[in-house]
Design a protein around this motif. Structure first.
Motif, PDB file in Angstrom:
ATOM      1  N   SER A   7      -7.081  49.170  58.146  1.00 42.95           N
ATOM      2  CA  SER A   7      -6.903  50.486  58.765  1.00 42.95           C
ATOM      3  C   SER A   7      -5.435  50.869  58.863  1.00 42.95           C
ATOM      4  CB  SER A   7      -7.549  50.493  60.156  1.00 42.95           C
ATOM      5  OG  SER A   7      -8.946  50.308  60.076  1.00 42.95           O
ATOM      6  N   PRO A 106      -7.881  62.852  70.132  1.00 37.76           N
ATOM      7  CA  PRO A 106      -7.529  61.797  71.092  1.00 37.76           C
ATOM      8  C   PRO A 106      -7.369  60.424  70.458  1.00 37.76           C
ATOM      9  CG  PRO A 106      -9.845  62.439  71.329  1.00 37.76           C
ATOM     10  CD  PRO A 106      -9.213  63.430  70.409  1.00 37.76           C
ATOM     11  N   GLU A 107      -8.104  60.162  69.345  1.00 35.78           N
ATOM     12  CA  GLU A 107      -7.958  58.856  68.694  1.00 35.78           C
ATOM     13  C   GLU A 107      -6.551  58.653  68.175  1.00 35.78           C
ATOM     14  OE1 GLU A 107     -10.267  61.053  67.829  1.00 35.78           O
ATOM     15  OE2 GLU A 107     -12.269  60.147  68.073  1.00 35.78           O
ATOM     16  N   GLU A 110      -4.154  58.078  71.216  1.00 39.03           N
ATOM     17  CA  GLU A 110      -4.322  56.756  71.811  1.00 39.03           C
ATOM     18  C   GLU A 110      -3.844  55.661  70.869  1.00 39.03           C
ATOM     19  OE1 GLU A 110      -7.651  53.885  73.995  1.00 39.03           O
ATOM     20  OE2 GLU A 110      -8.274  55.811  73.138  1.00 39.03           O
ATOM     21  N   ALA A 111      -4.185  55.785  69.586  1.00 39.64           N
ATOM     22  CA  ALA A 111      -3.742  54.784  68.618  1.00 39.64           C
ATOM     23  C   ALA A 111      -2.228  54.753  68.506  1.00 39.64           C
ATOM     24  CB  ALA A 111      -4.365  55.067  67.250  1.00 39.64           C
ATOM     25  N   ARG A 246      -9.039  47.395  70.846  1.00 40.07           N
ATOM     26  CA  ARG A 246      -9.045  48.832  71.088  1.00 40.07           C
ATOM     27  C   ARG A 246      -8.238  49.580  70.022  1.00 40.07           C
ATOM     28  NH1 ARG A 246     -11.906  53.012  71.867  1.00 40.07           N
ATOM     29  NH2 ARG A 246     -10.710  54.813  72.572  1.00 40.07           N
ATOM     30  N   LEU A 247      -7.114  49.009  69.603  1.00 41.14           N
ATOM     31  CA  LEU A 247      -6.347  49.634  68.523  1.00 41.14           C
ATOM     32  C   LEU A 247      -7.193  49.690  67.260  1.00 41.14           C
ATOM     33  CD1 LEU A 247      -3.793  50.813  67.286  1.00 41.14           C
ATOM     34  CD2 LEU A 247      -2.943  48.478  66.959  1.00 41.14           C
ATOM     35  N   GLU A 249     -10.413  49.836  67.061  1.00 39.46           N
ATOM     36  CA  GLU A 249     -11.473  50.826  67.272  1.00 39.46           C
ATOM     37  C   GLU A 249     -10.962  52.248  67.058  1.00 39.46           C
ATOM     38  OE1 GLU A 249     -14.636  52.078  70.816  1.00 39.46           O
ATOM     39  OE2 GLU A 249     -13.400  50.281  71.023  1.00 39.46           O
ATOM     40  N   CYS A 250      -9.755  52.524  67.541  1.00 40.63           N
ATOM     41  CA  CYS A 250      -9.177  53.861  67.373  1.00 40.63           C
ATOM     42  C   CYS A 250      -8.804  54.143  65.917  1.00 40.63           C
ATOM     43  CB  CYS A 250      -7.931  54.004  68.247  1.00 40.63           C
ATOM     44  SG  CYS A 250      -8.252  54.077  70.018  1.00 40.63           S
ATOM     45  N   LEU A 251      -8.361  53.109  65.220  1.00 41.82           N
ATOM     46  CA  LEU A 251      -7.889  53.290  63.845  1.00 41.82           C
ATOM     47  C   LEU A 251      -9.026  53.499  62.853  1.00 41.82           C
ATOM     48  CD1 LEU A 251      -5.124  50.545  63.658  1.00 41.82           C
ATOM     49  CD2 LEU A 251      -4.751  53.001  63.442  1.00 41.82           C
TER      50      LEU A 251
END
Length: 278
Positions: A7, A106-107, A110-111, A246-247, A249-251
């Motif tokens: 990613s 938002p992704e 946040e990322a 979490r990173l 998941e956002c990516l």
């Protein structure tokens, strides 16, 4: 390779494949000539106006002659500062086009924040390209802040990968031969990385003598084990980032949008495999 690295590469790599690259670099300073001068100058500019030997050492898998055709001539045409600004412009244009409405989502925000924290928490010792890119200012816009973080983090892993290759006794040309043998890089990889036919054949012969490459050009079982060990060492050295669930998941949706929009081709010269199916 953990999917967080796939990613991160997909977020970073459009600056190499985007149609915006050549026109933007051609307009920088007095004009960088062609794709390769733009590539070498833009990726090396964080190090300053370094000599071709430094670029060859840091990038590792490019033939010295290929690097020397662009560096140091690039620094007479454009300062490293102007090259970095041009590279950020390429990233801005490419990501806005590829991500569409997600670029303000938002992704991305946040990322970008998670990526910034990850970069700031990592050690720089022994990670020259990572240290150079991590020291650059964080761009204000979230999508560019994310690209900055993805760039630094992929160079963090890349520095570790070079260390793993050196420790395993695999030189830059041999690394390319192995990637092609695995089907992860296109058959024109020799030309892409600037190696001559003689250099490539010599690398193949060395790999055969070490039992890594079979006569038909495929990897032997021993070769696959050696390559897997190098990748495992690379991932172990990058473990501080691999664990950020979490990173990752956002990516993931961002990487899929970029790939789906044609931002990263497969196979590619980086040896990046396709994203896993959802």
């Amino acid at each position: 390779m953990d999917d967080i690295w796939q990613s991160l590469e997909c977020v970073h790599a459009p600056v190499y494949f985007a149609p915006e690259t050549v026109p933007v670099y051609s307009a920088a300073g007095s004009g960088l000539k062609g794709f390769w001068m733009g590539y070498f100058a833009s990726r090396a500019a964080a190090l300053g106006a370094v000599a071709p030997e430094v670029v060859t050492a840091a990038f590792y898998n490019f033939a010295p002659a290929r690097v020397a055709r662009s560096i140091p001539d690039a620094w007479d045409r454009c300062t490293p500062e102007d090259v970095l600004a041009a590279r950020l412009d390429v990233a801005d244009q490419a990501l806005r086009r590829l991500l569409g409405e997600l670029v303000e989502g938002p992704e991305v925000a946040e990322a970008a924040e998670l990526g910034r924290r990850a970069v700031e928490a990592l050690p720089v010792a022994g990670r020259v390209l990572f240290a150079a890119h991590a020291a650059l200012p964080v761009p204000e816009h979230p999508h560019l802040g994310l690209w900055w973080a993805a760039t630094a983090l992929r160079e963090f892993r890349g520095d570790g990968h070079v260390a793993a290759l050196v420790a395993a006794g695999v030189d830059g040309c041999e690394a390319n031969v192995i990637t092609v043998a695995l089907g992860l890089a296109p058959t024109e990889q020799r030309l892409n990385r600037g190696w001559s036919e003689d250099e490539w054949q010599d690398a193949e012969e060395r790999l055969r003598e070490r039992g890594v490459l079979a006569e038909d050009g495929t990897l032997t079982d021993a070769g696959r084990l050696e390559r897997a060990a190098i990748e495992a060492t690379t991932d172990r050295l990058a473990r501080p980032v691999l664990g950020d669930a979490r990173l990752a998941e956002c990516l993931r949706p961002l990487a899929r949008r970029i790939v789906g929009a044609g931002g990263v081709p497969f196979p590619n010269a980086m040896g990046l495999p396709p994203l896993r199916p959802e």
